[in-house]
Design a protein around this motif. Structure first.
Motif, mmCIF file in Angstrom:
data_model
loop_
_atom_site.group_PDB
_atom_site.id
_atom_site.type_symbol
_atom_site.label_atom_id
_atom_site.label_comp_id
_atom_site.label_asym_id
_atom_site.label_seq_id
_atom_site.Cartn_x
_atom_site.Cartn_y
_atom_site.Cartn_z
ATOM 1 N N MET A 1 41.836 33.895 17.131
ATOM 2 C CA MET A 1 42.178 35.295 16.983
ATOM 3 C C MET A 1 43.102 35.726 18.122
ATOM 4 S SD MET A 1 40.624 36.736 14.407
ATOM 5 C CE MET A 1 39.673 35.879 13.184
ATOM 6 N N SER A 2 44.004 36.601 17.807
ATOM 7 C CA SER A 2 44.923 37.141 18.796
ATOM 8 C C SER A 2 44.656 38.631 18.950
ATOM 9 C CB SER A 2 46.364 36.912 18.339
ATOM 10 O OG SER A 2 47.264 37.518 19.217
ATOM 11 N N PHE A 3 44.342 39.026 20.166
ATOM 12 C CA PHE A 3 44.069 40.429 20.458
ATOM 13 C C PHE A 3 45.207 41.021 21.276
ATOM 14 C CE2 PHE A 3 39.885 38.561 19.860
ATOM 15 C CZ PHE A 3 39.300 39.468 18.998
ATOM 16 N N ARG A 4 45.472 42.310 21.065
ATOM 17 C CA ARG A 4 46.470 43.040 21.838
ATOM 18 C C ARG A 4 45.868 44.385 22.227
ATOM 19 N NH1 ARG A 4 51.720 40.589 20.995
ATOM 20 N NH2 ARG A 4 52.360 41.970 22.681
ATOM 21 N N ILE A 5 46.077 44.767 23.486
ATOM 22 C CA ILE A 5 45.586 46.045 23.996
ATOM 23 C C ILE A 5 46.793 46.937 24.284
ATOM 24 C CG2 ILE A 5 44.393 47.213 25.896
ATOM 25 C CD1 ILE A 5 42.780 44.598 26.253
ATOM 26 N N GLY A 6 46.693 48.215 23.912
ATOM 27 C CA GLY A 6 47.756 49.167 24.204
ATOM 28 C C GLY A 6 47.183 50.424 24.821
ATOM 29 N N TYR A 7 47.998 51.069 25.653
ATOM 30 C CA TYR A 7 47.582 52.278 26.356
ATOM 31 C C TYR A 7 48.638 53.360 26.134
ATOM 32 C CZ TYR A 7 46.885 55.550 30.192
ATOM 33 O OH TYR A 7 46.719 56.685 30.927
ATOM 34 N N GLY A 8 48.183 54.598 25.957
ATOM 35 C CA GLY A 8 49.098 55.719 25.817
ATOM 36 C C GLY A 8 48.669 56.894 26.670
ATOM 37 N N TYR A 9 49.667 57.634 27.154
ATOM 38 C CA TYR A 9 49.433 58.848 27.934
ATOM 39 C C TYR A 9 50.489 59.861 27.521
ATOM 40 C CZ TYR A 9 49.344 62.110 31.868
ATOM 41 O OH TYR A 9 49.273 63.250 32.636
ATOM 42 N N ASP A 10 50.089 61.114 27.359
ATOM 43 C CA ASP A 10 51.037 62.157 27.006
ATOM 44 C C ASP A 10 50.576 63.481 27.591
ATOM 45 O OD1 ASP A 10 53.357 63.194 25.826
ATOM 46 O OD2 ASP A 10 52.374 63.603 23.918
ATOM 47 N N VAL A 11 51.545 64.383 27.767
ATOM 48 C CA VAL A 11 51.320 65.720 28.310
ATOM 49 C C VAL A 11 52.150 66.699 27.499
ATOM 50 C CG1 VAL A 11 51.768 67.214 30.296
ATOM 51 C CG2 VAL A 11 50.958 64.888 30.666
ATOM 52 N N HIS A 12 51.598 67.863 27.227
ATOM 53 C CA HIS A 12 52.369 68.952 26.630
ATOM 54 C C HIS A 12 52.050 70.247 27.360
ATOM 55 C CE1 HIS A 12 54.330 67.151 23.140
ATOM 56 N NE2 HIS A 12 53.284 66.350 23.093
ATOM 57 N N GLN A 146 47.945 75.321 32.126
ATOM 58 C CA GLN A 146 49.388 75.251 31.904
ATOM 59 C C GLN A 146 49.752 74.139 30.930
ATOM 60 O OE1 GLN A 146 50.529 74.581 35.980
ATOM 61 N NE2 GLN A 146 50.799 76.769 36.378
ATOM 62 N N GLY A 147 48.834 73.200 30.727
ATOM 63 C CA GLY A 147 49.135 72.068 29.867
ATOM 64 C C GLY A 147 47.892 71.339 29.399
ATOM 65 N N VAL A 148 48.132 70.385 28.523
ATOM 66 C CA VAL A 148 47.099 69.511 27.971
ATOM 67 C C VAL A 148 47.605 68.088 28.129
ATOM 68 C CG1 VAL A 148 48.060 69.777 25.628
ATOM 69 C CG2 VAL A 148 45.705 68.975 25.918
ATOM 70 N N SER A 149 46.704 67.171 28.414
ATOM 71 C CA SER A 149 47.083 65.762 28.500
ATOM 72 C C SER A 149 46.061 64.939 27.724
ATOM 73 C CB SER A 149 47.172 65.291 29.953
ATOM 74 O OG SER A 149 45.901 65.299 30.569
ATOM 75 N N ALA A 150 46.446 63.707 27.438
ATOM 76 C CA ALA A 150 45.542 62.813 26.709
ATOM 77 C C ALA A 150 45.856 61.367 27.063
ATOM 78 C CB ALA A 150 45.656 63.039 25.210
#
Length: 160
Positions: A1-12, A146-150
């Protein structure tokens, strides 16, 4: 099996007169997210995490804010199209885990609907979608409202 991990960050940025859309759900509040699309910070970080897991760039590469075609677009469409790219590469989702940072309003009453929305778009069981919410204890731009992040982390598994 091949696994891949991804990460995301965003701000508005948050501003009066805008809708607050998080995880495909309109959350009642006097301020909403500012952006070229509907500014859904949660769906954006999931897109980025999925794209990052497969080294496909980021959401701005595929859906640039300079393209009028994406002005005001529903981010559920962006997530659906991103997921199609992942499936085309032969991967399935093991799980996604997300955290939304927002001082107000409390998101707990909306988390179940957000999880269902994301699971529906990705075609997975809702138990594969984790969404948490936190404040920043009135610190920083989130704490000052002032903002939201995730943040989001995904684990993908290559289909045999």
């Amino acid at each position: 099996m091949s696994f891949r991990i991804g990460y995301g960050y965003d701000v508005h940025q948050l501003a009066e007169g805008e809708d607050l859309v998080i995880g495909g759900v309109v959350v009642p509040h006097e301020k909403g997210s500012v952006g070229h699309s509907d500014a859904d910070v949660l769906l954006h970080v999931i897109c980025d995490a999925l794209l990052g897991a497969l080294a496909l760039g980021d959401i701005g590469t595929h859906f640039p804010d300079t393209d009028p075609a994406y002005k005001g677009i529903d981010s559920k469409i962006l997530l659906r199209d991103t997921w199609a790219m992942v499936e085309e590469k032969g991967y399935v989702l093991s799980n996604v885990d997300c955290t939304v940072c927002l001082q107000r309003p409390k998101l707990k009453p909306h988390v179940s609907a957000m999880r269902s929305c994301v699971a529906d778009i990705l075609g997975v069981d809702v138990d594969q979608v984790g969404i948490k919410a936190t404040t920043t204890e009135k610190l920083g731009f989130v704490g000052l409202e002032q903002g939201v992040s995730a943040h989001a982390v995904v684990l993908l598994e290559r289909q045999a």
